[in-house]
Design an enzyme around this catalytic site. Sequence first.
Site, mmCIF file in Angstrom:
data_model
loop_
_atom_site.group_PDB
_atom_site.id
_atom_site.type_symbol
_atom_site.label_atom_id
_atom_site.label_comp_id
_atom_site.label_asym_id
_atom_site.label_seq_id
_atom_site.Cartn_x
_atom_site.Cartn_y
_atom_site.Cartn_z
ATOM 1 N N ASP A 145 2.094 -0.348 -49.632
ATOM 2 C CA ASP A 145 2.392 -1.696 -49.143
ATOM 3 C C ASP A 145 2.958 -2.551 -50.267
ATOM 4 O OD1 ASP A 145 1.421 -1.758 -46.388
ATOM 5 O OD2 ASP A 145 -0.544 -1.432 -47.241
ATOM 6 N N SER A 146 2.316 -2.469 -51.417
ATOM 7 C CA SER A 146 2.682 -3.353 -52.520
ATOM 8 C C SER A 146 4.079 -3.073 -53.050
ATOM 9 C CB SER A 146 1.685 -3.208 -53.674
ATOM 10 O OG SER A 146 0.384 -3.452 -53.215
#
Lengths: 403, 406
Positions: B176-177
Amino acid sequence: MNDGALAGLKVLEYGDFISAPYCGKLLADLGADVIKVEPPTGDSARQRGPFPKDIPHPEKSGLFLYLNANKRGITLDMKNAAGKKAFYELAKWAEVFIENYTPKEAKKLGIDYKTLHRINPALVVTSITYFGQTGPYSDYKGTDLIGVNMSGEAFANPAYEVYNTDHNPPLKLPGHAGDFLGGLNGAMCAMSAVFMQQATGIGQHVDLSIQEALAAMVCHEVGDYYDADVRYLRNREDRWEHSPKLACKDGYIMMNIPDQFWAPLMDMLGNPEWSKEEKYQTAVGRHFNLRDSQPHVIEWMKHHSVYEVEKLAKEKRLPFSIVRTMKEVAADKLFVERNYYVDVDHKIAGKIRFPGAPCKFSATPGKIRHAAPLLGEHNSEVFEKILGYSPEKLVKMQQAGAI
Amino acid sequence: MKKLPLSNIKVLDFTQVRMGPQMTQWLAVMGADVLRVETKLRPVPFQDVGRPGRLAEPVKYRIGYFASLNYSKKSITLNMKKPEAIELVKKLLKHIDVVTENFSTGVLDRWGLSYEEMKKIKPDIIVCSASGFGRTGYMKDAPAYAPIIGAYSGFCYDNGYPDGEPAEPGCRGWTDSITAEQGVFAILAALYHRNKTGEGQYLDLSMTESEIALSPESALEYFINGRIRPRQGNADPIIAPHNCFRCKGKDTWVAIACGSDEDWAGLCKAMGKPKWTKDAKFADAVSRWENRDEMDRLIEIWTTQHDHYEAMALLQKAGVPAGASLNIEELAEDPHLKERGFLVELEYPDKSTIHRLALPFNLSESGRGYFEHPPAPGEHNNYIYKELMGMSEEEIKQLEAEQVIY
């Protein structure tokens, strides 16, 4: 024609190996005019594989070719007065400068912010280092391994065998994930600073720390510590609860099964007797009895092949993937449908396929305009066209070892 | 006041959970006005607690995961199930530079807010759509979570010990990051192009493609030599020593990487030049790599006599790249990071505070950026509907009563 979003942005890169070159690559792939300066010995990524047929060659490193396509390459010896002078002339031409040396090394090379700001006050100087420009560790030496450990990432890496903390050390991420991440964060910062440069005419120093870029990923764990004094240890098992990696007959699969997927998961398992027990009939019951239900799921998987499970999981619309090797990834038609890969034809290394950009731009698609430069390939083009040097002067500089 | 790079940019933020909010947080800290669209119809996931059940006391403000990803933003509430809410968004769009979303494919289209529709209202709008597999291609409707993408992209196969099993990489939400950050970069590039030409565009951001691009080693190995890279744990294919070494104390470790003869000489010096280091087996880089298992065991005899911070300091003093492997508590309390201002305090309206990590940059003119407490749901309704859009109090009250602003 250059149709990238960053067409016209002038960038000078004096970076080695991965972090600063990846930052430059991100800008170059979207159309920026990136001039990469290498010392006469070349970027150290040239010594890194993979090389075709494993035969090392400074113009054939897969890593170097991936990181430096779309850039113009020149060589300069910063220890030579004429070389340094030419570098500062390019610093006047540039809008963005990228480097990845420790503050001490940068000063010694004469590429520190103070020096460059004097020469070009509008320049955005992007410094990507392991520990940043200030603080007690700022001149510490780093590598990807060091950064990943100093950021909590290695401690938080949940390989299953990590639970055996007596036997196994903290685990770094694969490849050079930390170095690449530093380059990406550097590019975001450089672009932000460019907006201020355009609005106010002033440049600034971007101090980007790879340790912090990696630590920022651990924000939930650190937030839990600050809010509730939760001290995660390496042998935590809570991750298993919602995203188990499971062993099948012939490989591994990854599933994500928050409670809303309980019913389709049981469907897939054929609604076995054990699942009908009272304790599994409510979300709370399922949550607190996860330890009891998991062994049944694990056992079922062992008797099925990954492709059987994939077929069923797709029917039930469960979040699912086989733990794929690169062979399976490369064969996936999705990336062809999405036109993801780029094929580059390099003068010496030949045709090579690379991963493409992770974002599709509808108006400015961008593309690979040319392969990575040979060592010093654009010396005459850059020095003559941008700095207005005569061919005679270039010969003299070459003889003096400046380029 | 500090000048902020994105102070004249407004972002309408429909994103949920982790990836999207992390993306717009960057923009907010860099100075953009990020307007989170929320609704009282259902709570934001993770908004109240750190780990469920760990916090006994109910909290007045949103802390936990929500606070880690949403500080410095503004919150407006809108019930998108009402046609009036969609009309309101269309009016608001005239003030907006960037729209972000990470719904399943097709949600915005169903609301009548496809890129094409938004473009009619605001011709130079930039819309960033973030998804697991991209908005085109045969996987566009498949459900996606970070661990699934890790497995799908091949990164998970690479993560683990050489003799062990593959594992989801990194801390929670690694995939996600990194996607969030690729998205920030794409948005900034699109803004640069818009500023120059007046042209907006649609950005189709894929988690899978972000992961492969950011960790290309395995793809390069496969495309160049047709081989699948083996899991390497802490090892490097050419450098040794390159590992985490046990220190004095429970589960404490120091990472050491010697890429050159100079680094190796420094390591020998720091260890007090034990006799074994003069053995021909360790005389050059290739020999050290070939005999790395034996060498690692011998180095560990020295490291186990030292605390991990102490080992790091001694090694760095001798010029060796080395770092203590920090656990979460050590990271949160690290003196170097504290001195650099990486740990920030956020104050709520009642003067209570929480602590969070900042973002990884420090700019000479803009510092660490803009920090404000995570918003309460609808905290900025007045600012947006009244001040920005010029709606009257009655109009707003009416829409609240009709549960449009809700």
